[in-house]
Design a protein around this motif. Structure first.
Motif, PDB file in Angstrom:
ATOM      1  N   ALA A   1       0.909  -1.576  -0.199  1.00  0.00           N
ATOM      2  CA  ALA A   1      -0.075  -0.032  -0.119  1.00  0.00           C
ATOM      3  C   ALA A   1       1.106   1.743   0.031  1.00  0.00           C
ATOM      4  O   ALA A   1       1.732   1.683   1.238  1.00  0.00           O
ATOM      5  N   GLY A   2       0.505   1.974  -0.788  1.00  0.00           N
ATOM      6  CA  GLY A   2       1.625   3.314  -1.195  1.00  0.00           C
ATOM      7  C   GLY A   2       0.680   4.029  -0.887  1.00  0.00           C
ATOM      8  O   GLY A   2      -0.613   4.472  -1.027  1.00  0.00           O
ATOM      9  N   SER A   3       1.335   6.065  -1.174  1.00  0.00           N
ATOM     10  CA  SER A   3       0.367   6.668  -1.500  1.00  0.00           C
ATOM     11  C   SER A   3       0.770   7.609  -2.017  1.00  0.00           C
ATOM     12  O   SER A   3       2.196   7.317  -2.689  1.00  0.00           O
ATOM     13  N   CYS A   4       0.435   7.976  -3.207  1.00  0.00           N
ATOM     14  CA  CYS A   4       0.895   9.432  -4.364  1.00  0.00           C
ATOM     15  C   CYS A   4       0.856  11.092  -4.041  1.00  0.00           C
ATOM     16  O   CYS A   4       0.765  11.596  -4.794  1.00  0.00           O
ATOM     17  N   GLY A   5       0.817  10.861  -2.593  1.00  0.00           N
ATOM     18  CA  GLY A   5       0.926  12.335  -2.017  1.00  0.00           C
ATOM     19  C   GLY A   5       0.096  13.404  -2.679  1.00  0.00           C
ATOM     20  O   GLY A   5       0.330  15.006  -2.906  1.00  0.00           O
ATOM     21  N   GLY A   6      -0.713  13.371  -2.537  1.00  0.00           N
ATOM     22  CA  GLY A   6      -1.939  14.324  -3.596  1.00  0.00           C
ATOM     23  C   GLY A   6      -1.814  14.364  -5.070  1.00  0.00           C
ATOM     24  O   GLY A   6      -2.600  15.381  -5.642  1.00  0.00           O
ATOM     25  N   ALA A   7      -1.470  13.533  -5.768  1.00  0.00           N
ATOM     26  CA  ALA A   7      -0.937  13.639  -7.330  1.00  0.00           C
ATOM     27  C   ALA A   7      -2.201  13.960  -7.346  1.00  0.00           C
ATOM     28  O   ALA A   7      -3.075  12.897  -7.060  1.00  0.00           O
ATOM     29  N   SER A   8      -3.000  14.555  -8.718  1.00  0.00           N
ATOM     30  CA  SER A   8      -4.304  14.082  -9.715  1.00  0.00           C
ATOM     31  C   SER A   8      -4.412  13.272  -9.903  1.00  0.00           C
ATOM     32  O   SER A   8      -2.965  11.808 -10.391  1.00  0.00           O
ATOM     33  N   LEU A   9      -4.837  12.602 -11.100  1.00  0.00           N
ATOM     34  CA  LEU A   9      -5.346  11.024 -11.133  1.00  0.00           C
ATOM     35  C   LEU A   9      -4.411  10.996 -12.195  1.00  0.00           C
ATOM     36  O   LEU A   9      -3.633   9.816 -12.810  1.00  0.00           O
ATOM     37  N   GLU A  10      -4.380  12.224 -13.199  1.00  0.00           N
ATOM     38  CA  GLU A  10      -3.984  12.094 -14.361  1.00  0.00           C
ATOM     39  C   GLU A  10      -2.215  11.589 -14.136  1.00  0.00           C
ATOM     40  O   GLU A  10      -1.900  11.219 -14.734  1.00  0.00           O
ATOM     41  N   VAL A  11      -2.138  12.575 -13.310  1.00  0.00           N
ATOM     42  CA  VAL A  11      -0.196  12.637 -12.849  1.00  0.00           C
ATOM     43  C   VAL A  11       0.198  11.052 -12.819  1.00  0.00           C
ATOM     44  O   VAL A  11       0.979  10.573 -13.283  1.00  0.00           O
ATOM     45  N   VAL A  12      -0.771  10.595 -12.408  1.00  0.00           N
ATOM     46  CA  VAL A  12      -0.577   8.806 -11.621  1.00  0.00           C
ATOM     47  C   VAL A  12      -0.809   8.482 -12.525  1.00  0.00           C
ATOM     48  O   VAL A  12       0.240   7.159 -13.253  1.00  0.00           O
ATOM     49  N   LYS A  13      -1.379   8.244 -13.099  1.00  0.00           N
ATOM     50  CA  LYS A  13      -1.537   7.779 -14.796  1.00  0.00           C
ATOM     51  C   LYS A  13      -0.259   7.260 -15.624  1.00  0.00           C
ATOM     52  O   LYS A  13      -0.366   6.712 -16.250  1.00  0.00           O
ATOM     53  N   LYS A  14       0.193   8.850 -15.623  1.00  0.00           N
ATOM     54  CA  LYS A  14       1.244   9.283 -16.856  1.00  0.00           C
ATOM     55  C   LYS A  14       2.063   8.886 -16.485  1.00  0.00           C
ATOM     56  O   LYS A  14       2.802   7.844 -16.699  1.00  0.00           O
ATOM     57  N   TYR A  15       2.408   8.769 -15.310  1.00  0.00           N
ATOM     58  CA  TYR A  15       3.721   8.187 -14.006  1.00  0.00           C
ATOM     59  C   TYR A  15       3.872   7.044 -14.884  1.00  0.00           C
ATOM     60  O   TYR A  15       4.281   5.838 -14.724  1.00  0.00           O
ATOM     61  N   ILE A  16       2.067   5.998 -14.555  1.00  0.00           N
ATOM     62  CA  ILE A  16       1.899   4.416 -14.529  1.00  0.00           C
ATOM     63  C   ILE A  16       2.633   4.064 -15.748  1.00  0.00           C
ATOM     64  O   ILE A  16       3.078   3.418 -16.449  1.00  0.00           O
ATOM     65  N   ASN A  17       1.650   4.923 -16.666  1.00  0.00           N
ATOM     66  CA  ASN A  17       2.477   4.472 -18.146  1.00  0.00           C
ATOM     67  C   ASN A  17       3.315   4.234 -18.786  1.00  0.00           C
ATOM     68  O   ASN A  17       3.790   3.923 -19.424  1.00  0.00           O
ATOM     69  N   GLU A  18       4.060   5.667 -18.360  1.00  0.00           N
ATOM     70  CA  GLU A  18       5.327   5.764 -18.277  1.00  0.00           C
ATOM     71  C   GLU A  18       6.634   4.567 -18.325  1.00  0.00           C
ATOM     72  O   GLU A  18       7.706   4.854 -18.362  1.00  0.00           O
ATOM     73  N   GLN A  19       6.451   3.623 -17.299  1.00  0.00           N
ATOM     74  CA  GLN A  19       7.127   2.918 -16.430  1.00  0.00           C
ATOM     75  C   GLN A  19       7.434   2.051 -17.490  1.00  0.00           C
ATOM     76  O   GLN A  19       6.753   1.439 -18.698  1.00  0.00           O
ATOM     77  N   GLU A  20       8.541   1.354 -17.459  1.00  0.00           N
ATOM     78  CA  GLU A  20       9.163   0.445 -18.584  1.00  0.00           C
ATOM     79  C   GLU A  20       8.650  -0.951 -17.861  1.00  0.00           C
ATOM     80  O   GLU A  20       8.223  -1.750 -16.758  1.00  0.00           O
ATOM     81  N   THR A  21       8.049  -1.891 -18.531  1.00  0.00           N
ATOM     82  CA  THR A  21       7.899  -3.235 -18.302  1.00  0.00           C
ATOM     83  C   THR A  21       9.118  -3.825 -18.102  1.00  0.00           C
ATOM     84  O   THR A  21       9.797  -4.216 -18.618  1.00  0.00           O
ATOM     85  N   PRO A  22       8.802  -4.847 -16.814  1.00  0.00           N
ATOM     86  CA  PRO A  22       9.885  -5.392 -16.087  1.00  0.00           C
ATOM     87  C   PRO A  22      10.239  -6.949 -17.302  1.00  0.00           C
ATOM     88  O   PRO A  22       9.513  -7.264 -18.353  1.00  0.00           O
ATOM     89  N   LYS A  23      11.536  -7.171 -17.839  1.00  0.00           N
ATOM     90  CA  LYS A  23      11.973  -7.687 -18.261  1.00  0.00           C
ATOM     91  C   LYS A  23      12.107  -9.410 -17.866  1.00  0.00           C
ATOM     92  O   LYS A  23      12.530  -9.836 -16.051  1.00  0.00           O
TER      93      LYS A  23
END
Length: 58
Positions: free
Chosen positions: A36-58
């Motif tokens: 369980a973690g938190s995103c420090g009040g970031a907007s949903l759009e910012v969180v989605k952008k961050y997730i979508n820009e992560q690399e896929t594990p190899k």
């Protein structure tokens, strides 16, 4: 989290998906732990952008 994992595990097992059986943790759908973690009040759009820009594990 524990309740969600328990209910979802029972529902999935009732469906008897062959593709899921090969991916179980022994006889369990979920591992015994969770994160369980938190995103420090970031907007949903910012969180989605961050997730979508992560690399896929190899």
């Amino acid at each position: 989290v524990n309740s969600l994992k328990g209910v979802s595990s029972r529902k999935v097992k009732q469906q008897k998906f062959k593709s899921v059986d090969s991916k179980l943790w022994g006889d369990s759908l979920w591992s015994p732990s969770y994160f369980a973690g938190s995103c420090g009040g970031a907007s949903l759009e910012v969180v989605k952008k961050y997730i979508n820009e992560q690399e896929t594990p190899k």
